[in-house]
Design an enzyme around this catalytic site. Structure first.
Site, short mmCIF file in Angstrom:
data_model
loop_
_atom_site.label_atom_id
_atom_site.label_comp_id
_atom_site.label_asym_id
_atom_site.label_seq_id
_atom_site.Cartn_x
_atom_site.Cartn_y
_atom_site.Cartn_z
N THR A 1 39.36 33.01 41.74
CA THR A 1 38.99 33.75 42.84
C THR A 1 40.07 34.68 43.24
O THR A 1 39.69 35.89 44.07
CB THR A 1 38.51 33.08 43.85
OG1 THR A 1 39.23 32.06 44.43
CG2 THR A 1 37.01 32.49 43.34
N HIS B 1 47.83 30.65 40.47
CA HIS B 1 48.23 29.51 41.17
C HIS B 1 47.51 28.57 40.63
O HIS B 1 46.47 28.38 40.00
CB HIS B 1 47.47 29.95 42.64
CG HIS B 1 46.03 30.13 42.74
ND1 HIS B 1 45.47 31.31 42.26
CD2 HIS B 1 44.82 29.28 43.36
CE1 HIS B 1 44.05 31.36 42.60
NE2 HIS B 1 43.60 30.27 43.03
N GLY C 1 36.53 31.08 36.72
CA GLY C 1 36.41 30.44 38.01
C GLY C 1 37.68 30.80 39.08
O GLY C 1 37.76 30.44 40.00
N CYS D 1 48.18 41.88 46.85
CA CYS D 1 47.24 40.61 46.91
C CYS D 1 47.48 39.64 47.92
O CYS D 1 48.75 39.73 48.63
CB CYS D 1 46.91 39.84 45.58
SG CYS D 1 48.46 38.50 45.05
ZN LIG Z 1 50.13 38.59 44.04
#
Ligand SMILES: [Zn+2]
Length: 154
Positions: free
Chosen positions: A103, A108, A101, A13
């Protein structure tokens, strides 16, 4: 809510790659459990994301130590933002799941200095179901809290 959606698999990611220095970012803080960097969208100057160093999809996958470290880092960033970008207010925003919500599916928390009429909006439709319903909800949650915690993934 932001429109960018990262659909990369876990470990590949955008925030894992950012933490591994595979893609550039403006990092402001790192420690064993967290990494903090400027949000590319900069809703207001000083807008920072605090992420876990380890990949965790969301809040439910954090260890207690990671959860504590994220809030400590967020507070330190908030204190620094008040010095570097003084603001009347400050919002912490942490989203989980698409419906929440979220994304980027790597935990985080946004630390966002706030100003009057800065365009950020969060609708908050109060339902006020009454004391009996609240007591029932509380009972359900207290029963769930009494259950053993989910096993940690690490
Ligand atoms: Zn990650």
């Amino acid at each position: 809510m932001p429109h960018f959606v990262d659909t990369s698999p876990a470990g590949e990611c955008i925030f894992c790659r950012l933490a591994a220095r595979e893609i550039p970012s403006a990092i402001v803080h790192e420690d064993d459990l967290t990494i903090a960097f400027m949000d590319i969208g900069q809703v207001n100057p000083g807008h920072v994301l605090v992420a876990t160093r380890r990949h965790a999809d969301n809040l439910l996958e954090l260890t207690d130590a990671e959860a504590a470290a994220v809030m400590q880092t967020a507070r330190h960033i908030a204190l620094a933002a008040q010095k570097a970008f003084p603001s009347a207010g400050l919002t912490l925003l942490q989203a989980n799941g698409a419906e929440g919500g979220q994304t980027v599916r790597h935990f985080h928390m946004h630390v966002v200095p706030r100003h009057a009429n800065d365009g950020i909006e969060l609708t908050w439709p109060r339902k006020e179901p009454g004391a009996a319903v609240l007591a029932d909800y509380a009972l359900k949650l207290k029963s769930a809290l009494a259950l053993p915690p989910a096993p940690s993934k690490d």
